[in-house]
Design an enzyme around this catalytic site. Sequence first.
Site, PDB file in Angstrom:
ATOM      1  N   GLY A 219       0.831  -1.210   0.000  1.00 51.75           N
ATOM      2  CA  GLY A 219       0.000   0.000   0.000  1.00 51.75           C
ATOM      3  C   GLY A 219       0.857   1.247   0.000  1.00 51.75           C
ATOM      4  O   GLY A 219       2.034   1.199  -0.370  1.00 51.75           O
ATOM      5  N   ASN A 220       0.284   2.363   0.394  1.00 56.13           N
ATOM      6  CA  ASN A 220       1.058   3.606   0.506  1.00 56.13           C
ATOM      7  C   ASN A 220       0.468   4.480   1.601  1.00 56.13           C
ATOM      8  O   ASN A 220      -0.505   4.103   2.245  1.00 56.13           O
ATOM      9  CB  ASN A 220       1.103   4.331  -0.848  1.00 56.13           C
ATOM     10  CG  ASN A 220      -0.288   4.666  -1.350  1.00 56.13           C
ATOM     11  OD1 ASN A 220      -1.023   5.407  -0.708  1.00 56.13           O
ATOM     12  ND2 ASN A 220      -0.667   4.093  -2.491  1.00 56.13           N
ATOM     13  N   ARG A 221       1.046   5.664   1.804  1.00 59.96           N
ATOM     14  CA  ARG A 221       0.707   6.480   2.972  1.00 59.96           C
ATOM     15  C   ARG A 221      -0.495   7.401   2.771  1.00 59.96           C
ATOM     16  O   ARG A 221      -0.771   8.242   3.623  1.00 59.96           O
ATOM     17  CB  ARG A 221       1.909   7.352   3.361  1.00 59.96           C
ATOM     18  CG  ARG A 221       3.087   6.567   3.864  1.00 59.96           C
ATOM     19  CD  ARG A 221       4.179   7.520   4.341  1.00 59.96           C
ATOM     20  NE  ARG A 221       5.442   6.826   4.468  1.00 59.96           N
ATOM     21  CZ  ARG A 221       5.761   6.058   5.493  1.00 59.96           C
ATOM     22  NH1 ARG A 221       4.902   5.879   6.466  1.00 59.96           N
ATOM     23  NH2 ARG A 221       6.934   5.454   5.527  1.00 59.96           N
TER      24      ARG A 221
END
Length: 407
Positions: A219-221
Amino acid sequence: MEAPPAARNPDLPLSGRHVVLGVTGSISCYKAADIASKLRQAGAAVEVVMTPAATKFISPLTFQSLTGRDVVVDMFSTAEAEAHVEVARRADAFVIAPATADCLANLAHGNAADMVTLTALATTAPILVAPAMDNQMWEHPATQDNVATLRERGVEVVGPMLGRLATGRTGLGRLAEPAQVVGALRTLLGERTGDLRGRHVVVSAGPTHEPIDPVRFVGNRSTGKMGFAIAEAARDRGARVTLVAGPVALESPWGVHRIDVATVEQMLIALEQATADADAIIMAAAPADFRPANPADHKLKKADGQQGLTVELVQNPDIIATLAGGGVRVGFAAETRNLAAYAKQKLPAKRLDFIVANDVSAAGSGFGTETNEVIIIHSDGRTEELPLMSKHAVGHAILDRILDRLA
Ligand code: CTP
């Protein structure tokens, strides 16, 4: 009703609005103080009218202090000539919260029994009621008939909500939370006067989670704040809003149709359906560019990777580039260097009308912040540098440009 003043402050969504708040006698009256405060915080001028019963639960002084204005309880003893109808005339919106069963009955039958129902009768402004009562009173056919009558007349109803009631029982009868009442009011005013009413705006927000196994993901932030702020701004301007959200920990803005997804594949399917009749698509999500090629169908055990673990990633489809339509097409470019150059490259590849670029590593911009500093690059090459502003204000700036294109 007139549109809000041109000098709208995007961070004060109710600025320029005169909201009359009617308070009737319910144990939930204490929440009306918070509603008055939240309306003020949203920029509205607030004037309170109360029934005598409401004053048994909460003092008019509380509202006078919160609003900076006199509170009218007795329709016969006001200093202002014809005050009882002047309050109604001043209103851009009339919110009754809490609205008791008795209040709903009086409203349905046109009784001017007290200052609250009198104001409802005398105003031409949109009316929002937030009922609160015991669940058996709410479910009674008389109350249900009254509510149906009010809805038919165009009165908007928010709640009551399911939950713990004053009696200690659980049921349908709780006053909607102050944020929901304010959200419902903003939705109502948008629908009546917003410059995007009749339009369908689709917004994507948040990251995607691409499974490695049933418990782990790539995923990412992204937190989704930018996309949610745009959705809320579009809602305030009267658009029908579909918000396709990746896994985020944010409350849905009231009145917005939210579709939750986890992966790029799911986001693509949801957006294909949502954009079929859209006037605009704003792709604020941060979809993962890569996904594990072969997600395990069981949890990977430590022992499986004693020699290290290699997860093969394959590229995900580019969602906005894949979508056929969507009306005005807006993309984001989240960069950490060469902002304008990278953003420009994305415009034609994704067939965008304009792209909103931000440096996610800069102070005040990027993931999880309340603010953003963006440049907007148009398909004709025009570039606009916007100052650091709230994400809500960035949302309005984007919607202003969409409106220009729609015109
Ligand atoms: N986007 C998309 N589908 C993807 C990846 C990105 O629709 N699989 C959209 C984003 O929502 C955004 C725009 O494309 O509106 C640009 O996203 P960004 O991550 O900045 O660019 P990428 O196309 O992923 O390119 P790069 O990773 O090389 O910067």
